[in-house]
Write an enzyme that holds these catalytic residues in place. Structure first.
Site, PDB file in Angstrom:
ATOM      1  N   ARG A  46       3.924   3.872  -9.152  1.00  0.00           N
ATOM      2  CA  ARG A  46       2.619   4.457  -8.891  1.00  0.00           C
ATOM      3  C   ARG A  46       2.241   5.193  -7.717  1.00  0.00           C
ATOM      4  O   ARG A  46       1.437   5.983  -7.821  1.00  0.00           O
ATOM      5  CB  ARG A  46       1.671   3.445  -9.573  1.00  0.00           C
ATOM      6  N   HIS A  60      -1.932  24.412  -4.838  1.00  0.00           N
ATOM      7  CA  HIS A  60      -3.096  25.008  -5.137  1.00  0.00           C
ATOM      8  C   HIS A  60      -3.719  25.617  -3.806  1.00  0.00           C
ATOM      9  O   HIS A  60      -4.395  26.689  -3.887  1.00  0.00           O
ATOM     10  CB  HIS A  60      -4.090  24.214  -5.862  1.00  0.00           C
ATOM     11  N   SER A  88       4.349  -0.712   0.710  1.00  0.00           N
ATOM     12  CA  SER A  88       5.286  -1.476   1.859  1.00  0.00           C
ATOM     13  C   SER A  88       5.956  -0.827   2.804  1.00  0.00           C
ATOM     14  O   SER A  88       6.055  -1.622   3.784  1.00  0.00           O
ATOM     15  CB  SER A  88       6.529  -2.287   0.849  1.00  0.00           C
ATOM     16  N   SER A 150      -2.582  -1.995  -7.217  1.00  0.00           N
ATOM     17  CA  SER A 150      -3.498  -1.074  -7.870  1.00  0.00           C
ATOM     18  C   SER A 150      -4.314  -0.345  -6.717  1.00  0.00           C
ATOM     19  O   SER A 150      -4.650   0.730  -6.782  1.00  0.00           O
ATOM     20  CB  SER A 150      -4.250  -1.533  -9.015  1.00  0.00           C
ATOM     21  N   ASP A 161      -7.118  13.231  -2.169  1.00  0.00           N
ATOM     22  CA  ASP A 161      -8.155  14.259  -2.387  1.00  0.00           C
ATOM     23  C   ASP A 161      -9.211  14.638  -1.272  1.00  0.00           C
ATOM     24  O   ASP A 161      -9.551  15.904  -1.037  1.00  0.00           O
ATOM     25  CB  ASP A 161      -8.867  13.815  -3.637  1.00  0.00           C
TER      26      ASP A 161
END
Length: 186
Positions: A46, A60, A88, A150, A161
């Site tokens: 993830r 971009h 990790s 998560s 971002d």
């Protein structure tokens, strides 16, 4: 509980975690990105998904970018930058990659939860983001209502971002100037 209750709990957790992020570490990462000739990005699981989105936004912005392992990635050179997302800092494939980059004179930025990891020892800049993971070797005071890594993966995506917004300011870019670089053959 409801899904919305879980959602507001996650957002509250991320807000608390954002207050723990070191702005100087992020600024150092931004400086490395601005100096680099070519950007290579890598992550697994993830964390890899999050860094893929970051690579897309860097493209971009007009940066020369490759995801490690893609067939179109060029040969690395000194002056290039490898950005690794690894909670990790110990994922075996990423450790091997960092060692190879380091030996080749490629600078390294690590986004991680563990600034004492193997990859952190090789990195030129280490950005520590809060999170929880069963893979962490050292105990952390950070807690999470979410499973496994998560919270780290989410704060990573948001930090990427935020870095993009900082780079947009520095480069004089806007959504309008970036959009022509967006894929049209989709």
């Amino acid at each position: 509980m409801s899904v919305r209750t879980h959602l507001t709990g996650i957002l509250a957790e991320l807000t608390r975690n954002a207050a723990l992020v070191d702005d100087a570490q992020l600024a150092a990462a931004v400086a490395e990105i601005q100096r680099a000739n070519h950007l290579f990005l890598a992550g697994a699981g993830r964390s890899g998904v999050a860094i893929t989105g970051f690579a897309n936004r860097l493209m971009h912005l007009g940066k020369s970018v490759s995801l490690v392992g893609e067939i179109t990635s060029p040969h690395s050179r000194p002056g290039d930058l490898l950005i690794i997302g690894s909670g990790s800092g110990e994922t075996a494939s990423l450790v091997a990659l960092a060692r190879k980059a380091h030996a080749g004179g490629v600078r390294i930025v690590l986004i991680t939860m563990d600034d004492r990891s193997t990859i952190a020892g090789l990195a030129d800049v280490c950005v520590v983001l809060p999170g929880v993971s069963p893979k962490l070797r050292a105990a952390t005071a950070v807690t999470s209502i979410q499973p496994m890594g998560s919270a780290f993966e989410q704060i990573s995506f948001l930090s990427y971002d935020a870095i993009i917004l900082e780079l947009m300011d520095a480069l004089g870019e806007t959504s309008e100037t970036m959009f022509p670089r967006h894929a049209d053959l989709e």
